[in-house]
Design a protein around this motif. Structure first.
Motif, mmCIF file in Angstrom:
data_model
loop_
_atom_site.group_PDB
_atom_site.id
_atom_site.type_symbol
_atom_site.label_atom_id
_atom_site.label_comp_id
_atom_site.label_asym_id
_atom_site.label_seq_id
_atom_site.Cartn_x
_atom_site.Cartn_y
_atom_site.Cartn_z
ATOM 1 N N ARG B 199 0.833 -1.194 0.000
ATOM 2 C CA ARG B 199 0.000 0.000 0.000
ATOM 3 C C ARG B 199 0.874 1.253 0.000
ATOM 4 O O ARG B 199 0.630 2.191 -0.748
ATOM 5 C CB ARG B 199 -0.934 0.026 1.216
ATOM 6 C CG ARG B 199 -1.862 1.239 1.125
ATOM 7 C CD ARG B 199 -2.752 1.527 2.335
ATOM 8 N NE ARG B 199 -2.561 0.674 3.453
ATOM 9 C CZ ARG B 199 -3.498 -0.145 3.956
ATOM 10 N NH1 ARG B 199 -4.686 -0.177 3.398
ATOM 11 N NH2 ARG B 199 -3.242 -0.884 4.995
ATOM 12 N N LEU B 202 2.330 1.796 -3.465
ATOM 13 C CA LEU B 202 1.346 2.280 -4.447
ATOM 14 C C LEU B 202 1.006 3.740 -4.174
ATOM 15 O O LEU B 202 0.908 4.552 -5.100
ATOM 16 C CB LEU B 202 0.093 1.403 -4.405
ATOM 17 C CG LEU B 202 0.274 -0.016 -4.963
ATOM 18 C CD1 LEU B 202 -0.974 -0.872 -4.707
ATOM 19 C CD2 LEU B 202 0.592 0.003 -6.463
ATOM 20 N N PRO B 217 -4.304 1.219 -12.133
ATOM 21 C CA PRO B 217 -5.465 1.025 -11.256
ATOM 22 C C PRO B 217 -5.806 -0.459 -11.064
ATOM 23 O O PRO B 217 -6.325 -0.852 -10.018
ATOM 24 C CB PRO B 217 -6.585 1.771 -11.996
ATOM 25 C CG PRO B 217 -5.870 2.829 -12.771
ATOM 26 C CD PRO B 217 -4.572 2.207 -13.206
ATOM 27 N N VAL B 220 -4.815 -2.274 -7.840
ATOM 28 C CA VAL B 220 -5.640 -2.201 -6.626
ATOM 29 C C VAL B 220 -6.671 -3.337 -6.629
ATOM 30 O O VAL B 220 -6.980 -3.906 -5.583
ATOM 31 C CB VAL B 220 -6.321 -0.821 -6.509
ATOM 32 C CG1 VAL B 220 -7.091 -0.709 -5.197
ATOM 33 C CG2 VAL B 220 -5.281 0.298 -6.589
ATOM 34 N N ASP B 221 -7.173 -3.659 -7.816
ATOM 35 C CA ASP B 221 -8.100 -4.792 -7.912
ATOM 36 C C ASP B 221 -7.386 -6.093 -7.527
ATOM 37 O O ASP B 221 -7.920 -6.926 -6.789
ATOM 38 C CB ASP B 221 -8.654 -4.898 -9.333
ATOM 39 C CG ASP B 221 -9.292 -3.595 -9.793
ATOM 40 O OD1 ASP B 221 -9.951 -2.936 -8.960
ATOM 41 O OD2 ASP B 221 -9.114 -3.221 -10.972
ATOM 42 N N ARG B 223 -4.885 -6.343 -5.634
ATOM 43 C CA ARG B 223 -4.579 -6.257 -4.197
ATOM 44 C C ARG B 223 -5.704 -6.837 -3.342
ATOM 45 O O ARG B 223 -5.460 -7.437 -2.293
ATOM 46 C CB ARG B 223 -4.358 -4.777 -3.879
ATOM 47 C CG ARG B 223 -3.895 -4.483 -2.507
ATOM 48 C CD ARG B 223 -3.557 -2.991 -2.386
ATOM 49 N NE ARG B 223 -3.699 -2.605 -0.997
ATOM 50 C CZ ARG B 223 -2.844 -2.963 -0.043
ATOM 51 N NH1 ARG B 223 -1.786 -3.674 -0.355
ATOM 52 N NH2 ARG B 223 -3.050 -2.605 1.210
#
Lengths: 292, 292
Positions: B199, B202, B217, B220-221, B223
């Motif tokens: 985190r 990122l 992006p 994040v999915d 993650r």
């Protein structure tokens, strides 16, 4: 030692100093021990070369980022850089890659060493294997020898008829113009060494068992053809010295100068691209809140 | 900061410290902030990593020389090295290549980054594109992601049926055994980071416009699937942890440790090859007199 009156404030670009003037080329006019544009000597060189690393690193990463970001269908082509290294045996193409290109993040660099063409490669046009190794957008390609061998060794050893190799200068110019139009900066470096220096380097390989593997008795046979190679180089340097893809003559009897000079030339060519970081293609605040 | 009582005279190899024990793997047992085998902290790391360069350089050149020299038909295979880098997004595969692999002469290194397979690649067995990029004799291959993605992302996203991916562990073990038999040392590194550290990394990309290009992006999915990836990793690390090609777990929350550790692992694996300079395949005195 050759010294130039240049100081740090001198705005002269090394590219301007080393770019071969257009027109007939007489390599005898260029001192292989010269060190144009370098302030200082051997002792200062390693630090001066290392000092280029941070800017090379930054610009290579910007180039790589541009390659990732790409451009729209109608946008300008994504830039790339192709460094062409040519020179007699022992002139230091490998040394340049190790010490100058080695300063750059290897992820953005593709090195291609062109040896004698394979049977499969010979079935194609001489540019076929070359085109397969041109740099992808956003990357730096390094050619250790290149399509120029097809007007150098091929000419000296009469591997194809004169009518065939003599047509290649035009073909090479057209090919390089095509690369430039597609966004590739072509940086051509001729590493200029003397016959005496070559003898010293070959002898050094015989004096050191850790260098035997670099020694090839065939190099001595090629050495006997030095004047023929020199003529072939002079013609190639003259006939393929275009405005879009000019030749640079890098004096190469001093390894420390040669390595610094190629690193500095690469840096200048990267700087000339005026590379910007790609903008975000997402909403920064949205992403931040997704993460938190 | 994790410290180990190791001192310079300690004969412990880092490979022994980081090699995953065979059997079931519980990644929760390993501290991503640990620094096994490293004496000192962040301040000492850059110098410690740089200090590995001369030995890496020497051994890589010996490896390259062995590749040039080759061996006879009945001789042992010419050695090569394959470094497999795996880890969650932001674990630092690229950073390792830049800072650790970047210490080595780029002429002897081939880097392959495996992205989502192309349509052409998908028409083949999952190992097809991998085999095309295994290192040539005398060279070091670097895999930034690898065939392991075919039991990781493919499993997590159910891109093929379980019957298919579950058969791949055996296929991977057979493939790696085949590489080892052909003379390739397979060095597999799992870069172990925490979800918190990911985190932070990122978020750092969102804080710095020069890092926007690295932000996706979609990361994040992915993650959100962290626990599924962790299970998939644990299975891959357990099932493909063979004696011939064991996994090494590199704690990767500290970038400085991660870079040093992979460089040190590579060095140890090169040292284990006991590389000698190839003997001359010509008569040294004859060649010397031809040159003089």
């Amino acid at each position: 030692m050759a010294k130039t009156p240049k100081n740090a404030a001198d705005p002269t670009r090394l590219s301007d100093l080393l770019r071969l003037p257009q027109g007939p080329v007489d390599l005898g006019r260029y001192d292989p021990r010269a060190t144009p544009g370098f302030v200082g000597g051997k002792k200062q060189a390693p630090a001066a070369t290392a000092a280029l690393a941070p800017r090379l690193d930054d610009l290579q990463e910007r180039l790589f980022a541009a390659g990732r970001a790409g451009t729209g269908v109608d946008g300008p082509p994504v830039p790339s850089v192709l460094v062409v290294l040519q020179g007699m045996d022992t002139s230091g193409k490998g040394g340049v890659i190790r010490h100058a290109i080695g300063l750059v993040d290897p992820q953005g660099v593709q090195i291609s060493a062109f040896k004698a063409p394979t049977r499969a490669e010979k079935r194609h046009d001489f540019l076929w294997r070359i085109r397969r190794r041109t740099p992808a957008p956003g990357t730096i390609g390094i050619f250790d020898r290149s399509h120029y061998e097809d007007v150098l060794i091929v000419r000296v050893h009469e591997l194809v008829p004169e009518s065939e190799w003599s047509a290649r200068y035009e073909q090479i110019n057209a090919f390089e113009a095509e690369l430039a139009a597609a966004g590739t900066t072509v940086l051509k470096c001729y590493l200029h060494i003397s016959a005496d220096e070559q003898r010293q380097r070959l002898l050094a390989r015989l004096d050191d068992p850790s260098k035997y593997w670099k020694y090839n008795p065939g190099d001595v046979d090629e050495r006997a053809l030095w004047p023929s190679y020199l003529r072939a180089y002079e013609d190639a340097l003259e006939q393929c010295n275009t405005t879009g893809a000019p030749w640079h003559l890098v004096p190469a009897d001093r390894k420390w100068y040669r390595n610094w000079a190629v690193a500095a030339l690469l840096l200048e060519h990267l700087e000339a691209l005026h590379l910007q970081w790609p903008p975000a293609d997402f909403d920064v605040e949205t992403e931040r809140s997704r993460l938190l």
